[in-house]
Design a protein around this motif. Structure first.
Motif, PDB file in Angstrom:
ATOM      1  N   VAL A   1      23.668  10.670  -5.012  1.00 53.94           N
ATOM      2  CA  VAL A   1      23.789   9.756  -6.195  1.00 53.94           C
ATOM      3  C   VAL A   1      23.345   9.965  -7.649  1.00 53.94           C
ATOM      4  O   VAL A   1      22.477  10.744  -7.838  1.00 53.94           O
ATOM      5  CB  VAL A   1      23.179   8.478  -5.754  1.00 53.94           C
ATOM      6  CG1 VAL A   1      21.862   8.122  -5.978  1.00 53.94           C
ATOM      7  CG2 VAL A   1      24.104   7.477  -6.274  1.00 53.94           C
ATOM      8  N   PRO A   2      23.658   9.163  -8.802  1.00 52.65           N
ATOM      9  CA  PRO A   2      23.796   9.242 -10.260  1.00 52.65           C
ATOM     10  C   PRO A   2      22.825   8.455 -11.183  1.00 52.65           C
ATOM     11  O   PRO A   2      22.222   7.523 -10.754  1.00 52.65           O
ATOM     12  CB  PRO A   2      25.202   8.758 -10.555  1.00 52.65           C
ATOM     13  CG  PRO A   2      25.833   8.500  -9.283  1.00 52.65           C
ATOM     14  CD  PRO A   2      24.836   8.718  -8.167  1.00 52.65           C
ATOM     15  N   ASP A   3      22.748   8.744 -12.510  1.00 51.81           N
ATOM     16  CA  ASP A   3      21.883   8.008 -13.420  1.00 51.81           C
ATOM     17  C   ASP A   3      22.552   7.625 -14.736  1.00 51.81           C
ATOM     18  O   ASP A   3      23.631   8.062 -15.028  1.00 51.81           O
ATOM     19  CB  ASP A   3      20.593   8.799 -13.678  1.00 51.81           C
ATOM     20  CG  ASP A   3      20.805   9.935 -14.619  1.00 51.81           C
ATOM     21  OD1 ASP A   3      19.892  10.734 -14.754  1.00 51.81           O
ATOM     22  OD2 ASP A   3      21.877  10.019 -15.217  1.00 51.81           O
ATOM     23  N   SER A   4      21.834   6.846 -15.529  1.00 55.08           N
ATOM     24  CA  SER A   4      22.460   6.388 -16.760  1.00 55.08           C
ATOM     25  C   SER A   4      21.577   6.579 -17.989  1.00 55.08           C
ATOM     26  O   SER A   4      21.877   6.069 -19.040  1.00 55.08           O
ATOM     27  CB  SER A   4      22.805   4.905 -16.625  1.00 55.08           C
ATOM     28  OG  SER A   4      21.673   4.148 -16.283  1.00 55.08           O
TER      29      SER A   4
ATOM     30  N   CYS B   1      20.241  12.349 -19.489  1.00 56.59           N
ATOM     31  CA  CYS B   1      20.511  12.978 -18.207  1.00 56.59           C
ATOM     32  C   CYS B   1      21.979  13.161 -17.958  1.00 56.59           C
ATOM     33  O   CYS B   1      22.816  12.602 -18.616  1.00 56.59           O
ATOM     34  CB  CYS B   1      19.887  12.224 -17.044  1.00 56.59           C
ATOM     35  SG  CYS B   1      19.579  10.519 -17.266  1.00 56.59           S
ATOM     36  N   PHE B   2      22.251  13.994 -16.939  1.00 52.58           N
ATOM     37  CA  PHE B   2      23.596  14.172 -16.445  1.00 52.58           C
ATOM     38  C   PHE B   2      23.748  13.333 -15.197  1.00 52.58           C
ATOM     39  O   PHE B   2      22.832  13.239 -14.410  1.00 52.58           O
ATOM     40  CB  PHE B   2      23.846  15.634 -16.057  1.00 52.58           C
ATOM     41  CG  PHE B   2      23.595  16.591 -17.159  1.00 52.58           C
ATOM     42  CD1 PHE B   2      24.517  16.738 -18.164  1.00 52.58           C
ATOM     43  CD2 PHE B   2      22.428  17.332 -17.205  1.00 52.58           C
ATOM     44  CE1 PHE B   2      24.293  17.631 -19.188  1.00 52.58           C
ATOM     45  CE2 PHE B   2      22.200  18.222 -18.217  1.00 52.58           C
ATOM     46  CZ  PHE B   2      23.134  18.373 -19.217  1.00 52.58           C
ATOM     47  N   SER B   3      24.911  12.756 -14.982  1.00 60.86           N
ATOM     48  CA  SER B   3      25.121  12.013 -13.751  1.00 60.86           C
ATOM     49  C   SER B   3      26.583  12.020 -13.388  1.00 60.86           C
ATOM     50  O   SER B   3      27.425  12.436 -14.170  1.00 60.86           O
ATOM     51  CB  SER B   3      24.639  10.571 -13.902  1.00 60.86           C
ATOM     52  OG  SER B   3      25.580   9.825 -14.620  1.00 60.86           O
TER      53      SER B   3
ATOM     54  N   ALA C   1      23.004  11.700  -7.473  1.00 55.28           N
ATOM     55  CA  ALA C   1      22.558  11.536  -8.860  1.00 55.28           C
ATOM     56  C   ALA C   1      21.653  12.688  -9.238  1.00 55.28           C
ATOM     57  O   ALA C   1      20.982  13.275  -8.390  1.00 55.28           O
ATOM     58  CB  ALA C   1      21.811  10.217  -9.024  1.00 55.28           C
ATOM     59  N   LEU C   2      21.614  12.992 -10.524  1.00 56.38           N
ATOM     60  CA  LEU C   2      20.693  14.006 -11.011  1.00 56.38           C
ATOM     61  C   LEU C   2      20.277  13.654 -12.432  1.00 56.38           C
ATOM     62  O   LEU C   2      20.925  12.863 -13.102  1.00 56.38           O
ATOM     63  CB  LEU C   2      21.322  15.403 -10.973  1.00 56.38           C
ATOM     64  CG  LEU C   2      22.527  15.690 -11.877  1.00 56.38           C
ATOM     65  CD1 LEU C   2      22.097  16.146 -13.271  1.00 56.38           C
ATOM     66  CD2 LEU C   2      23.406  16.764 -11.250  1.00 56.38           C
TER      67      LEU C   2
ATOM     68  N   PRO D   1      19.912   5.409  -5.798  1.00 54.97           N
ATOM     69  CA  PRO D   1      19.587   6.711  -6.382  1.00 54.97           C
ATOM     70  C   PRO D   1      19.839   6.781  -7.880  1.00 54.97           C
ATOM     71  O   PRO D   1      19.128   7.460  -8.596  1.00 54.97           O
ATOM     72  CB  PRO D   1      20.468   7.694  -5.625  1.00 54.97           C
ATOM     73  CG  PRO D   1      21.317   6.908  -4.713  1.00 54.97           C
ATOM     74  CD  PRO D   1      20.915   5.473  -4.754  1.00 54.97           C
ATOM     75  N   ARG D   2      20.862   6.070  -8.351  1.00 52.73           N
ATOM     76  CA  ARG D   2      21.110   6.041  -9.796  1.00 52.73           C
ATOM     77  C   ARG D   2      19.917   5.461 -10.534  1.00 52.73           C
ATOM     78  O   ARG D   2      19.450   6.024 -11.528  1.00 52.73           O
ATOM     79  CB  ARG D   2      22.338   5.194 -10.108  1.00 52.73           C
ATOM     80  CG  ARG D   2      23.661   5.851  -9.786  1.00 52.73           C
ATOM     81  CD  ARG D   2      24.797   4.902 -10.060  1.00 52.73           C
ATOM     82  NE  ARG D   2      26.085   5.478  -9.714  1.00 52.73           N
ATOM     83  CZ  ARG D   2      27.155   4.778  -9.399  1.00 52.73           C
ATOM     84  NH1 ARG D   2      27.082   3.454  -9.358  1.00 52.73           N
ATOM     85  NH2 ARG D   2      28.286   5.386  -9.116  1.00 52.73           N
TER      86      ARG D   2
END
Length: 315
Positions: A10-13, A17-19, A71-72, A102-103
């Motif tokens: 899973v991702p972020d906002s 960061c990259f997502s 996400a990362l 995870p985001r």
């Protein structure tokens, strides 16, 4: 609500960061970023170092519309911070979107990297990011922080991993943590999950020219160490292309039912096999593991005479 039985990504906002958030952009994605500050006088004998980073994310084919469940985040703070979280897909059976936890976890981690209490400690960053996450769900996670003197600090909970490659060989690998096959340790919104205290903590000194490969289990379940080394050798200093090549290789192996992958080898070692009639025909359990794939490739470079390059602030 009971924590579901394991598995997923899973991702972020956060703007730095990259997502792989599903926001109308196409997938897969790749990015590269140089994390450097001009050399200071703090270390007159040894040159300061930083990460030059490339990323690539490929969602599970059935999860492309929402960007998958990996996400990362990547931060240029100090020598560079990288992290990956892998959501647990079992939450979908409880009508919970597995990607949300995870985001939020990665977004919180990204926003806390300069927190005084974190004090550039990946285990404490995991602690504070987890405490700040209010979404329902769970995820495995790994965080790595590079100090400008070359010290790399790592904390991981579960089966996201990191490898250090020096001069064409694997110098260091994190070890996955799991309760049983395919059920890793995980941070959770539920009390029964693991915490930052369960994190495996590692520390080592890196040199200019070293390369790190970080990823979700979608990478390491499908790609062998020797394939990682040879792929990095093929792409030289191009970390973005190396990350893409590793992600593509993982996806191709995951779709190959005849490939004897790291995942199938482990499954057989744990007693999983094909039905008896197939065994009579000489068949065995093979194939890759179809999953979200997240790859971060970071090369350690000297920060001398290099300015901060932080032009990439999102997708």
């Amino acid at each position: 609500m009971a924590i579901p039985v394991c598995r997923a990504l899973v991702p972020d906002s956060h703007p730095t960061c990259f997502s792989n958030l599903s926001n109308g952009t196409s997938f897969p994605k790749k990015r590269s970023l140089l994390f450097c500050t001009s050399s200071s006088q703090l270390y007159p004998v040894r040159s300061e170092v930083c990460f030059c980073v490339g990323t690539h994310l490929i969602p599970h084919p059935n999860k492309v519309e929402r960007g998958g469940e990996d996400a990362l985040f990547v931060s240029s703070y100090n020598g560079g911070i990288i992290a990956v979280a892998d959501g647990v897909s079992g939450w979908a059976e409880e009508n919970v979107d597995p990607s949300v936890f995870p985001r939020e976890l990665m977004a919180n981690a990204s926003s806390l990297v300069q927190d005084e209490e974190v004090n550039y400690d990946p285990q404490i960053l995991i602690k504070k990011a987890h405490a700040a996450t209010s979404s329902i769900g769970s995820a495995t996670v790994i965080v790595a922080m590079l100090e400008r003197n070359g010290i790399l600090k790592i904390a991981n909970v579960g089966d996201c991993g990191l490898k250090v490659i020096r001069e064409g060989r694997i110098l260091f690998s994190t070890s996955p943590q799991e309760h049983y096959f395919d059920c890793p340790y995980q941070l959770s919104s539920e009390m029964v999950g693991q915490t930052y205290l369960d994190a495996m903590v590692s520390r080592m000194e890196l040199m200019e020219g070293d390369t790190i490969v970080m990823g979700s289990d979608g990478l390491f379940d499908n790609v062998f160490d020797q394939e990682i080394v040879s792929t990095l050798k093929t792409h030289g200093d191009d970390v973005a292309e190396a990350a893409k090549a590793l992600a593509d290789l993982a996806r191709n192996h995951s779709l190959d039912s005849t490939f004897d992958s790291p995942y199938s080898l482990e499954a057989r070692s744990k007693g999983f096999e094909v039905p008896f009639w197939k065994k009579l025909l000489g068949m065995k359990l093979t194939g890759g593991k179809l999953d979200d794939v997240t790859v971060i490739v970071g090369q350690v470079v000297s920060s001398s005479n290099i300015n901060v390059l932080d032009e990439i602030t999102g997708i």
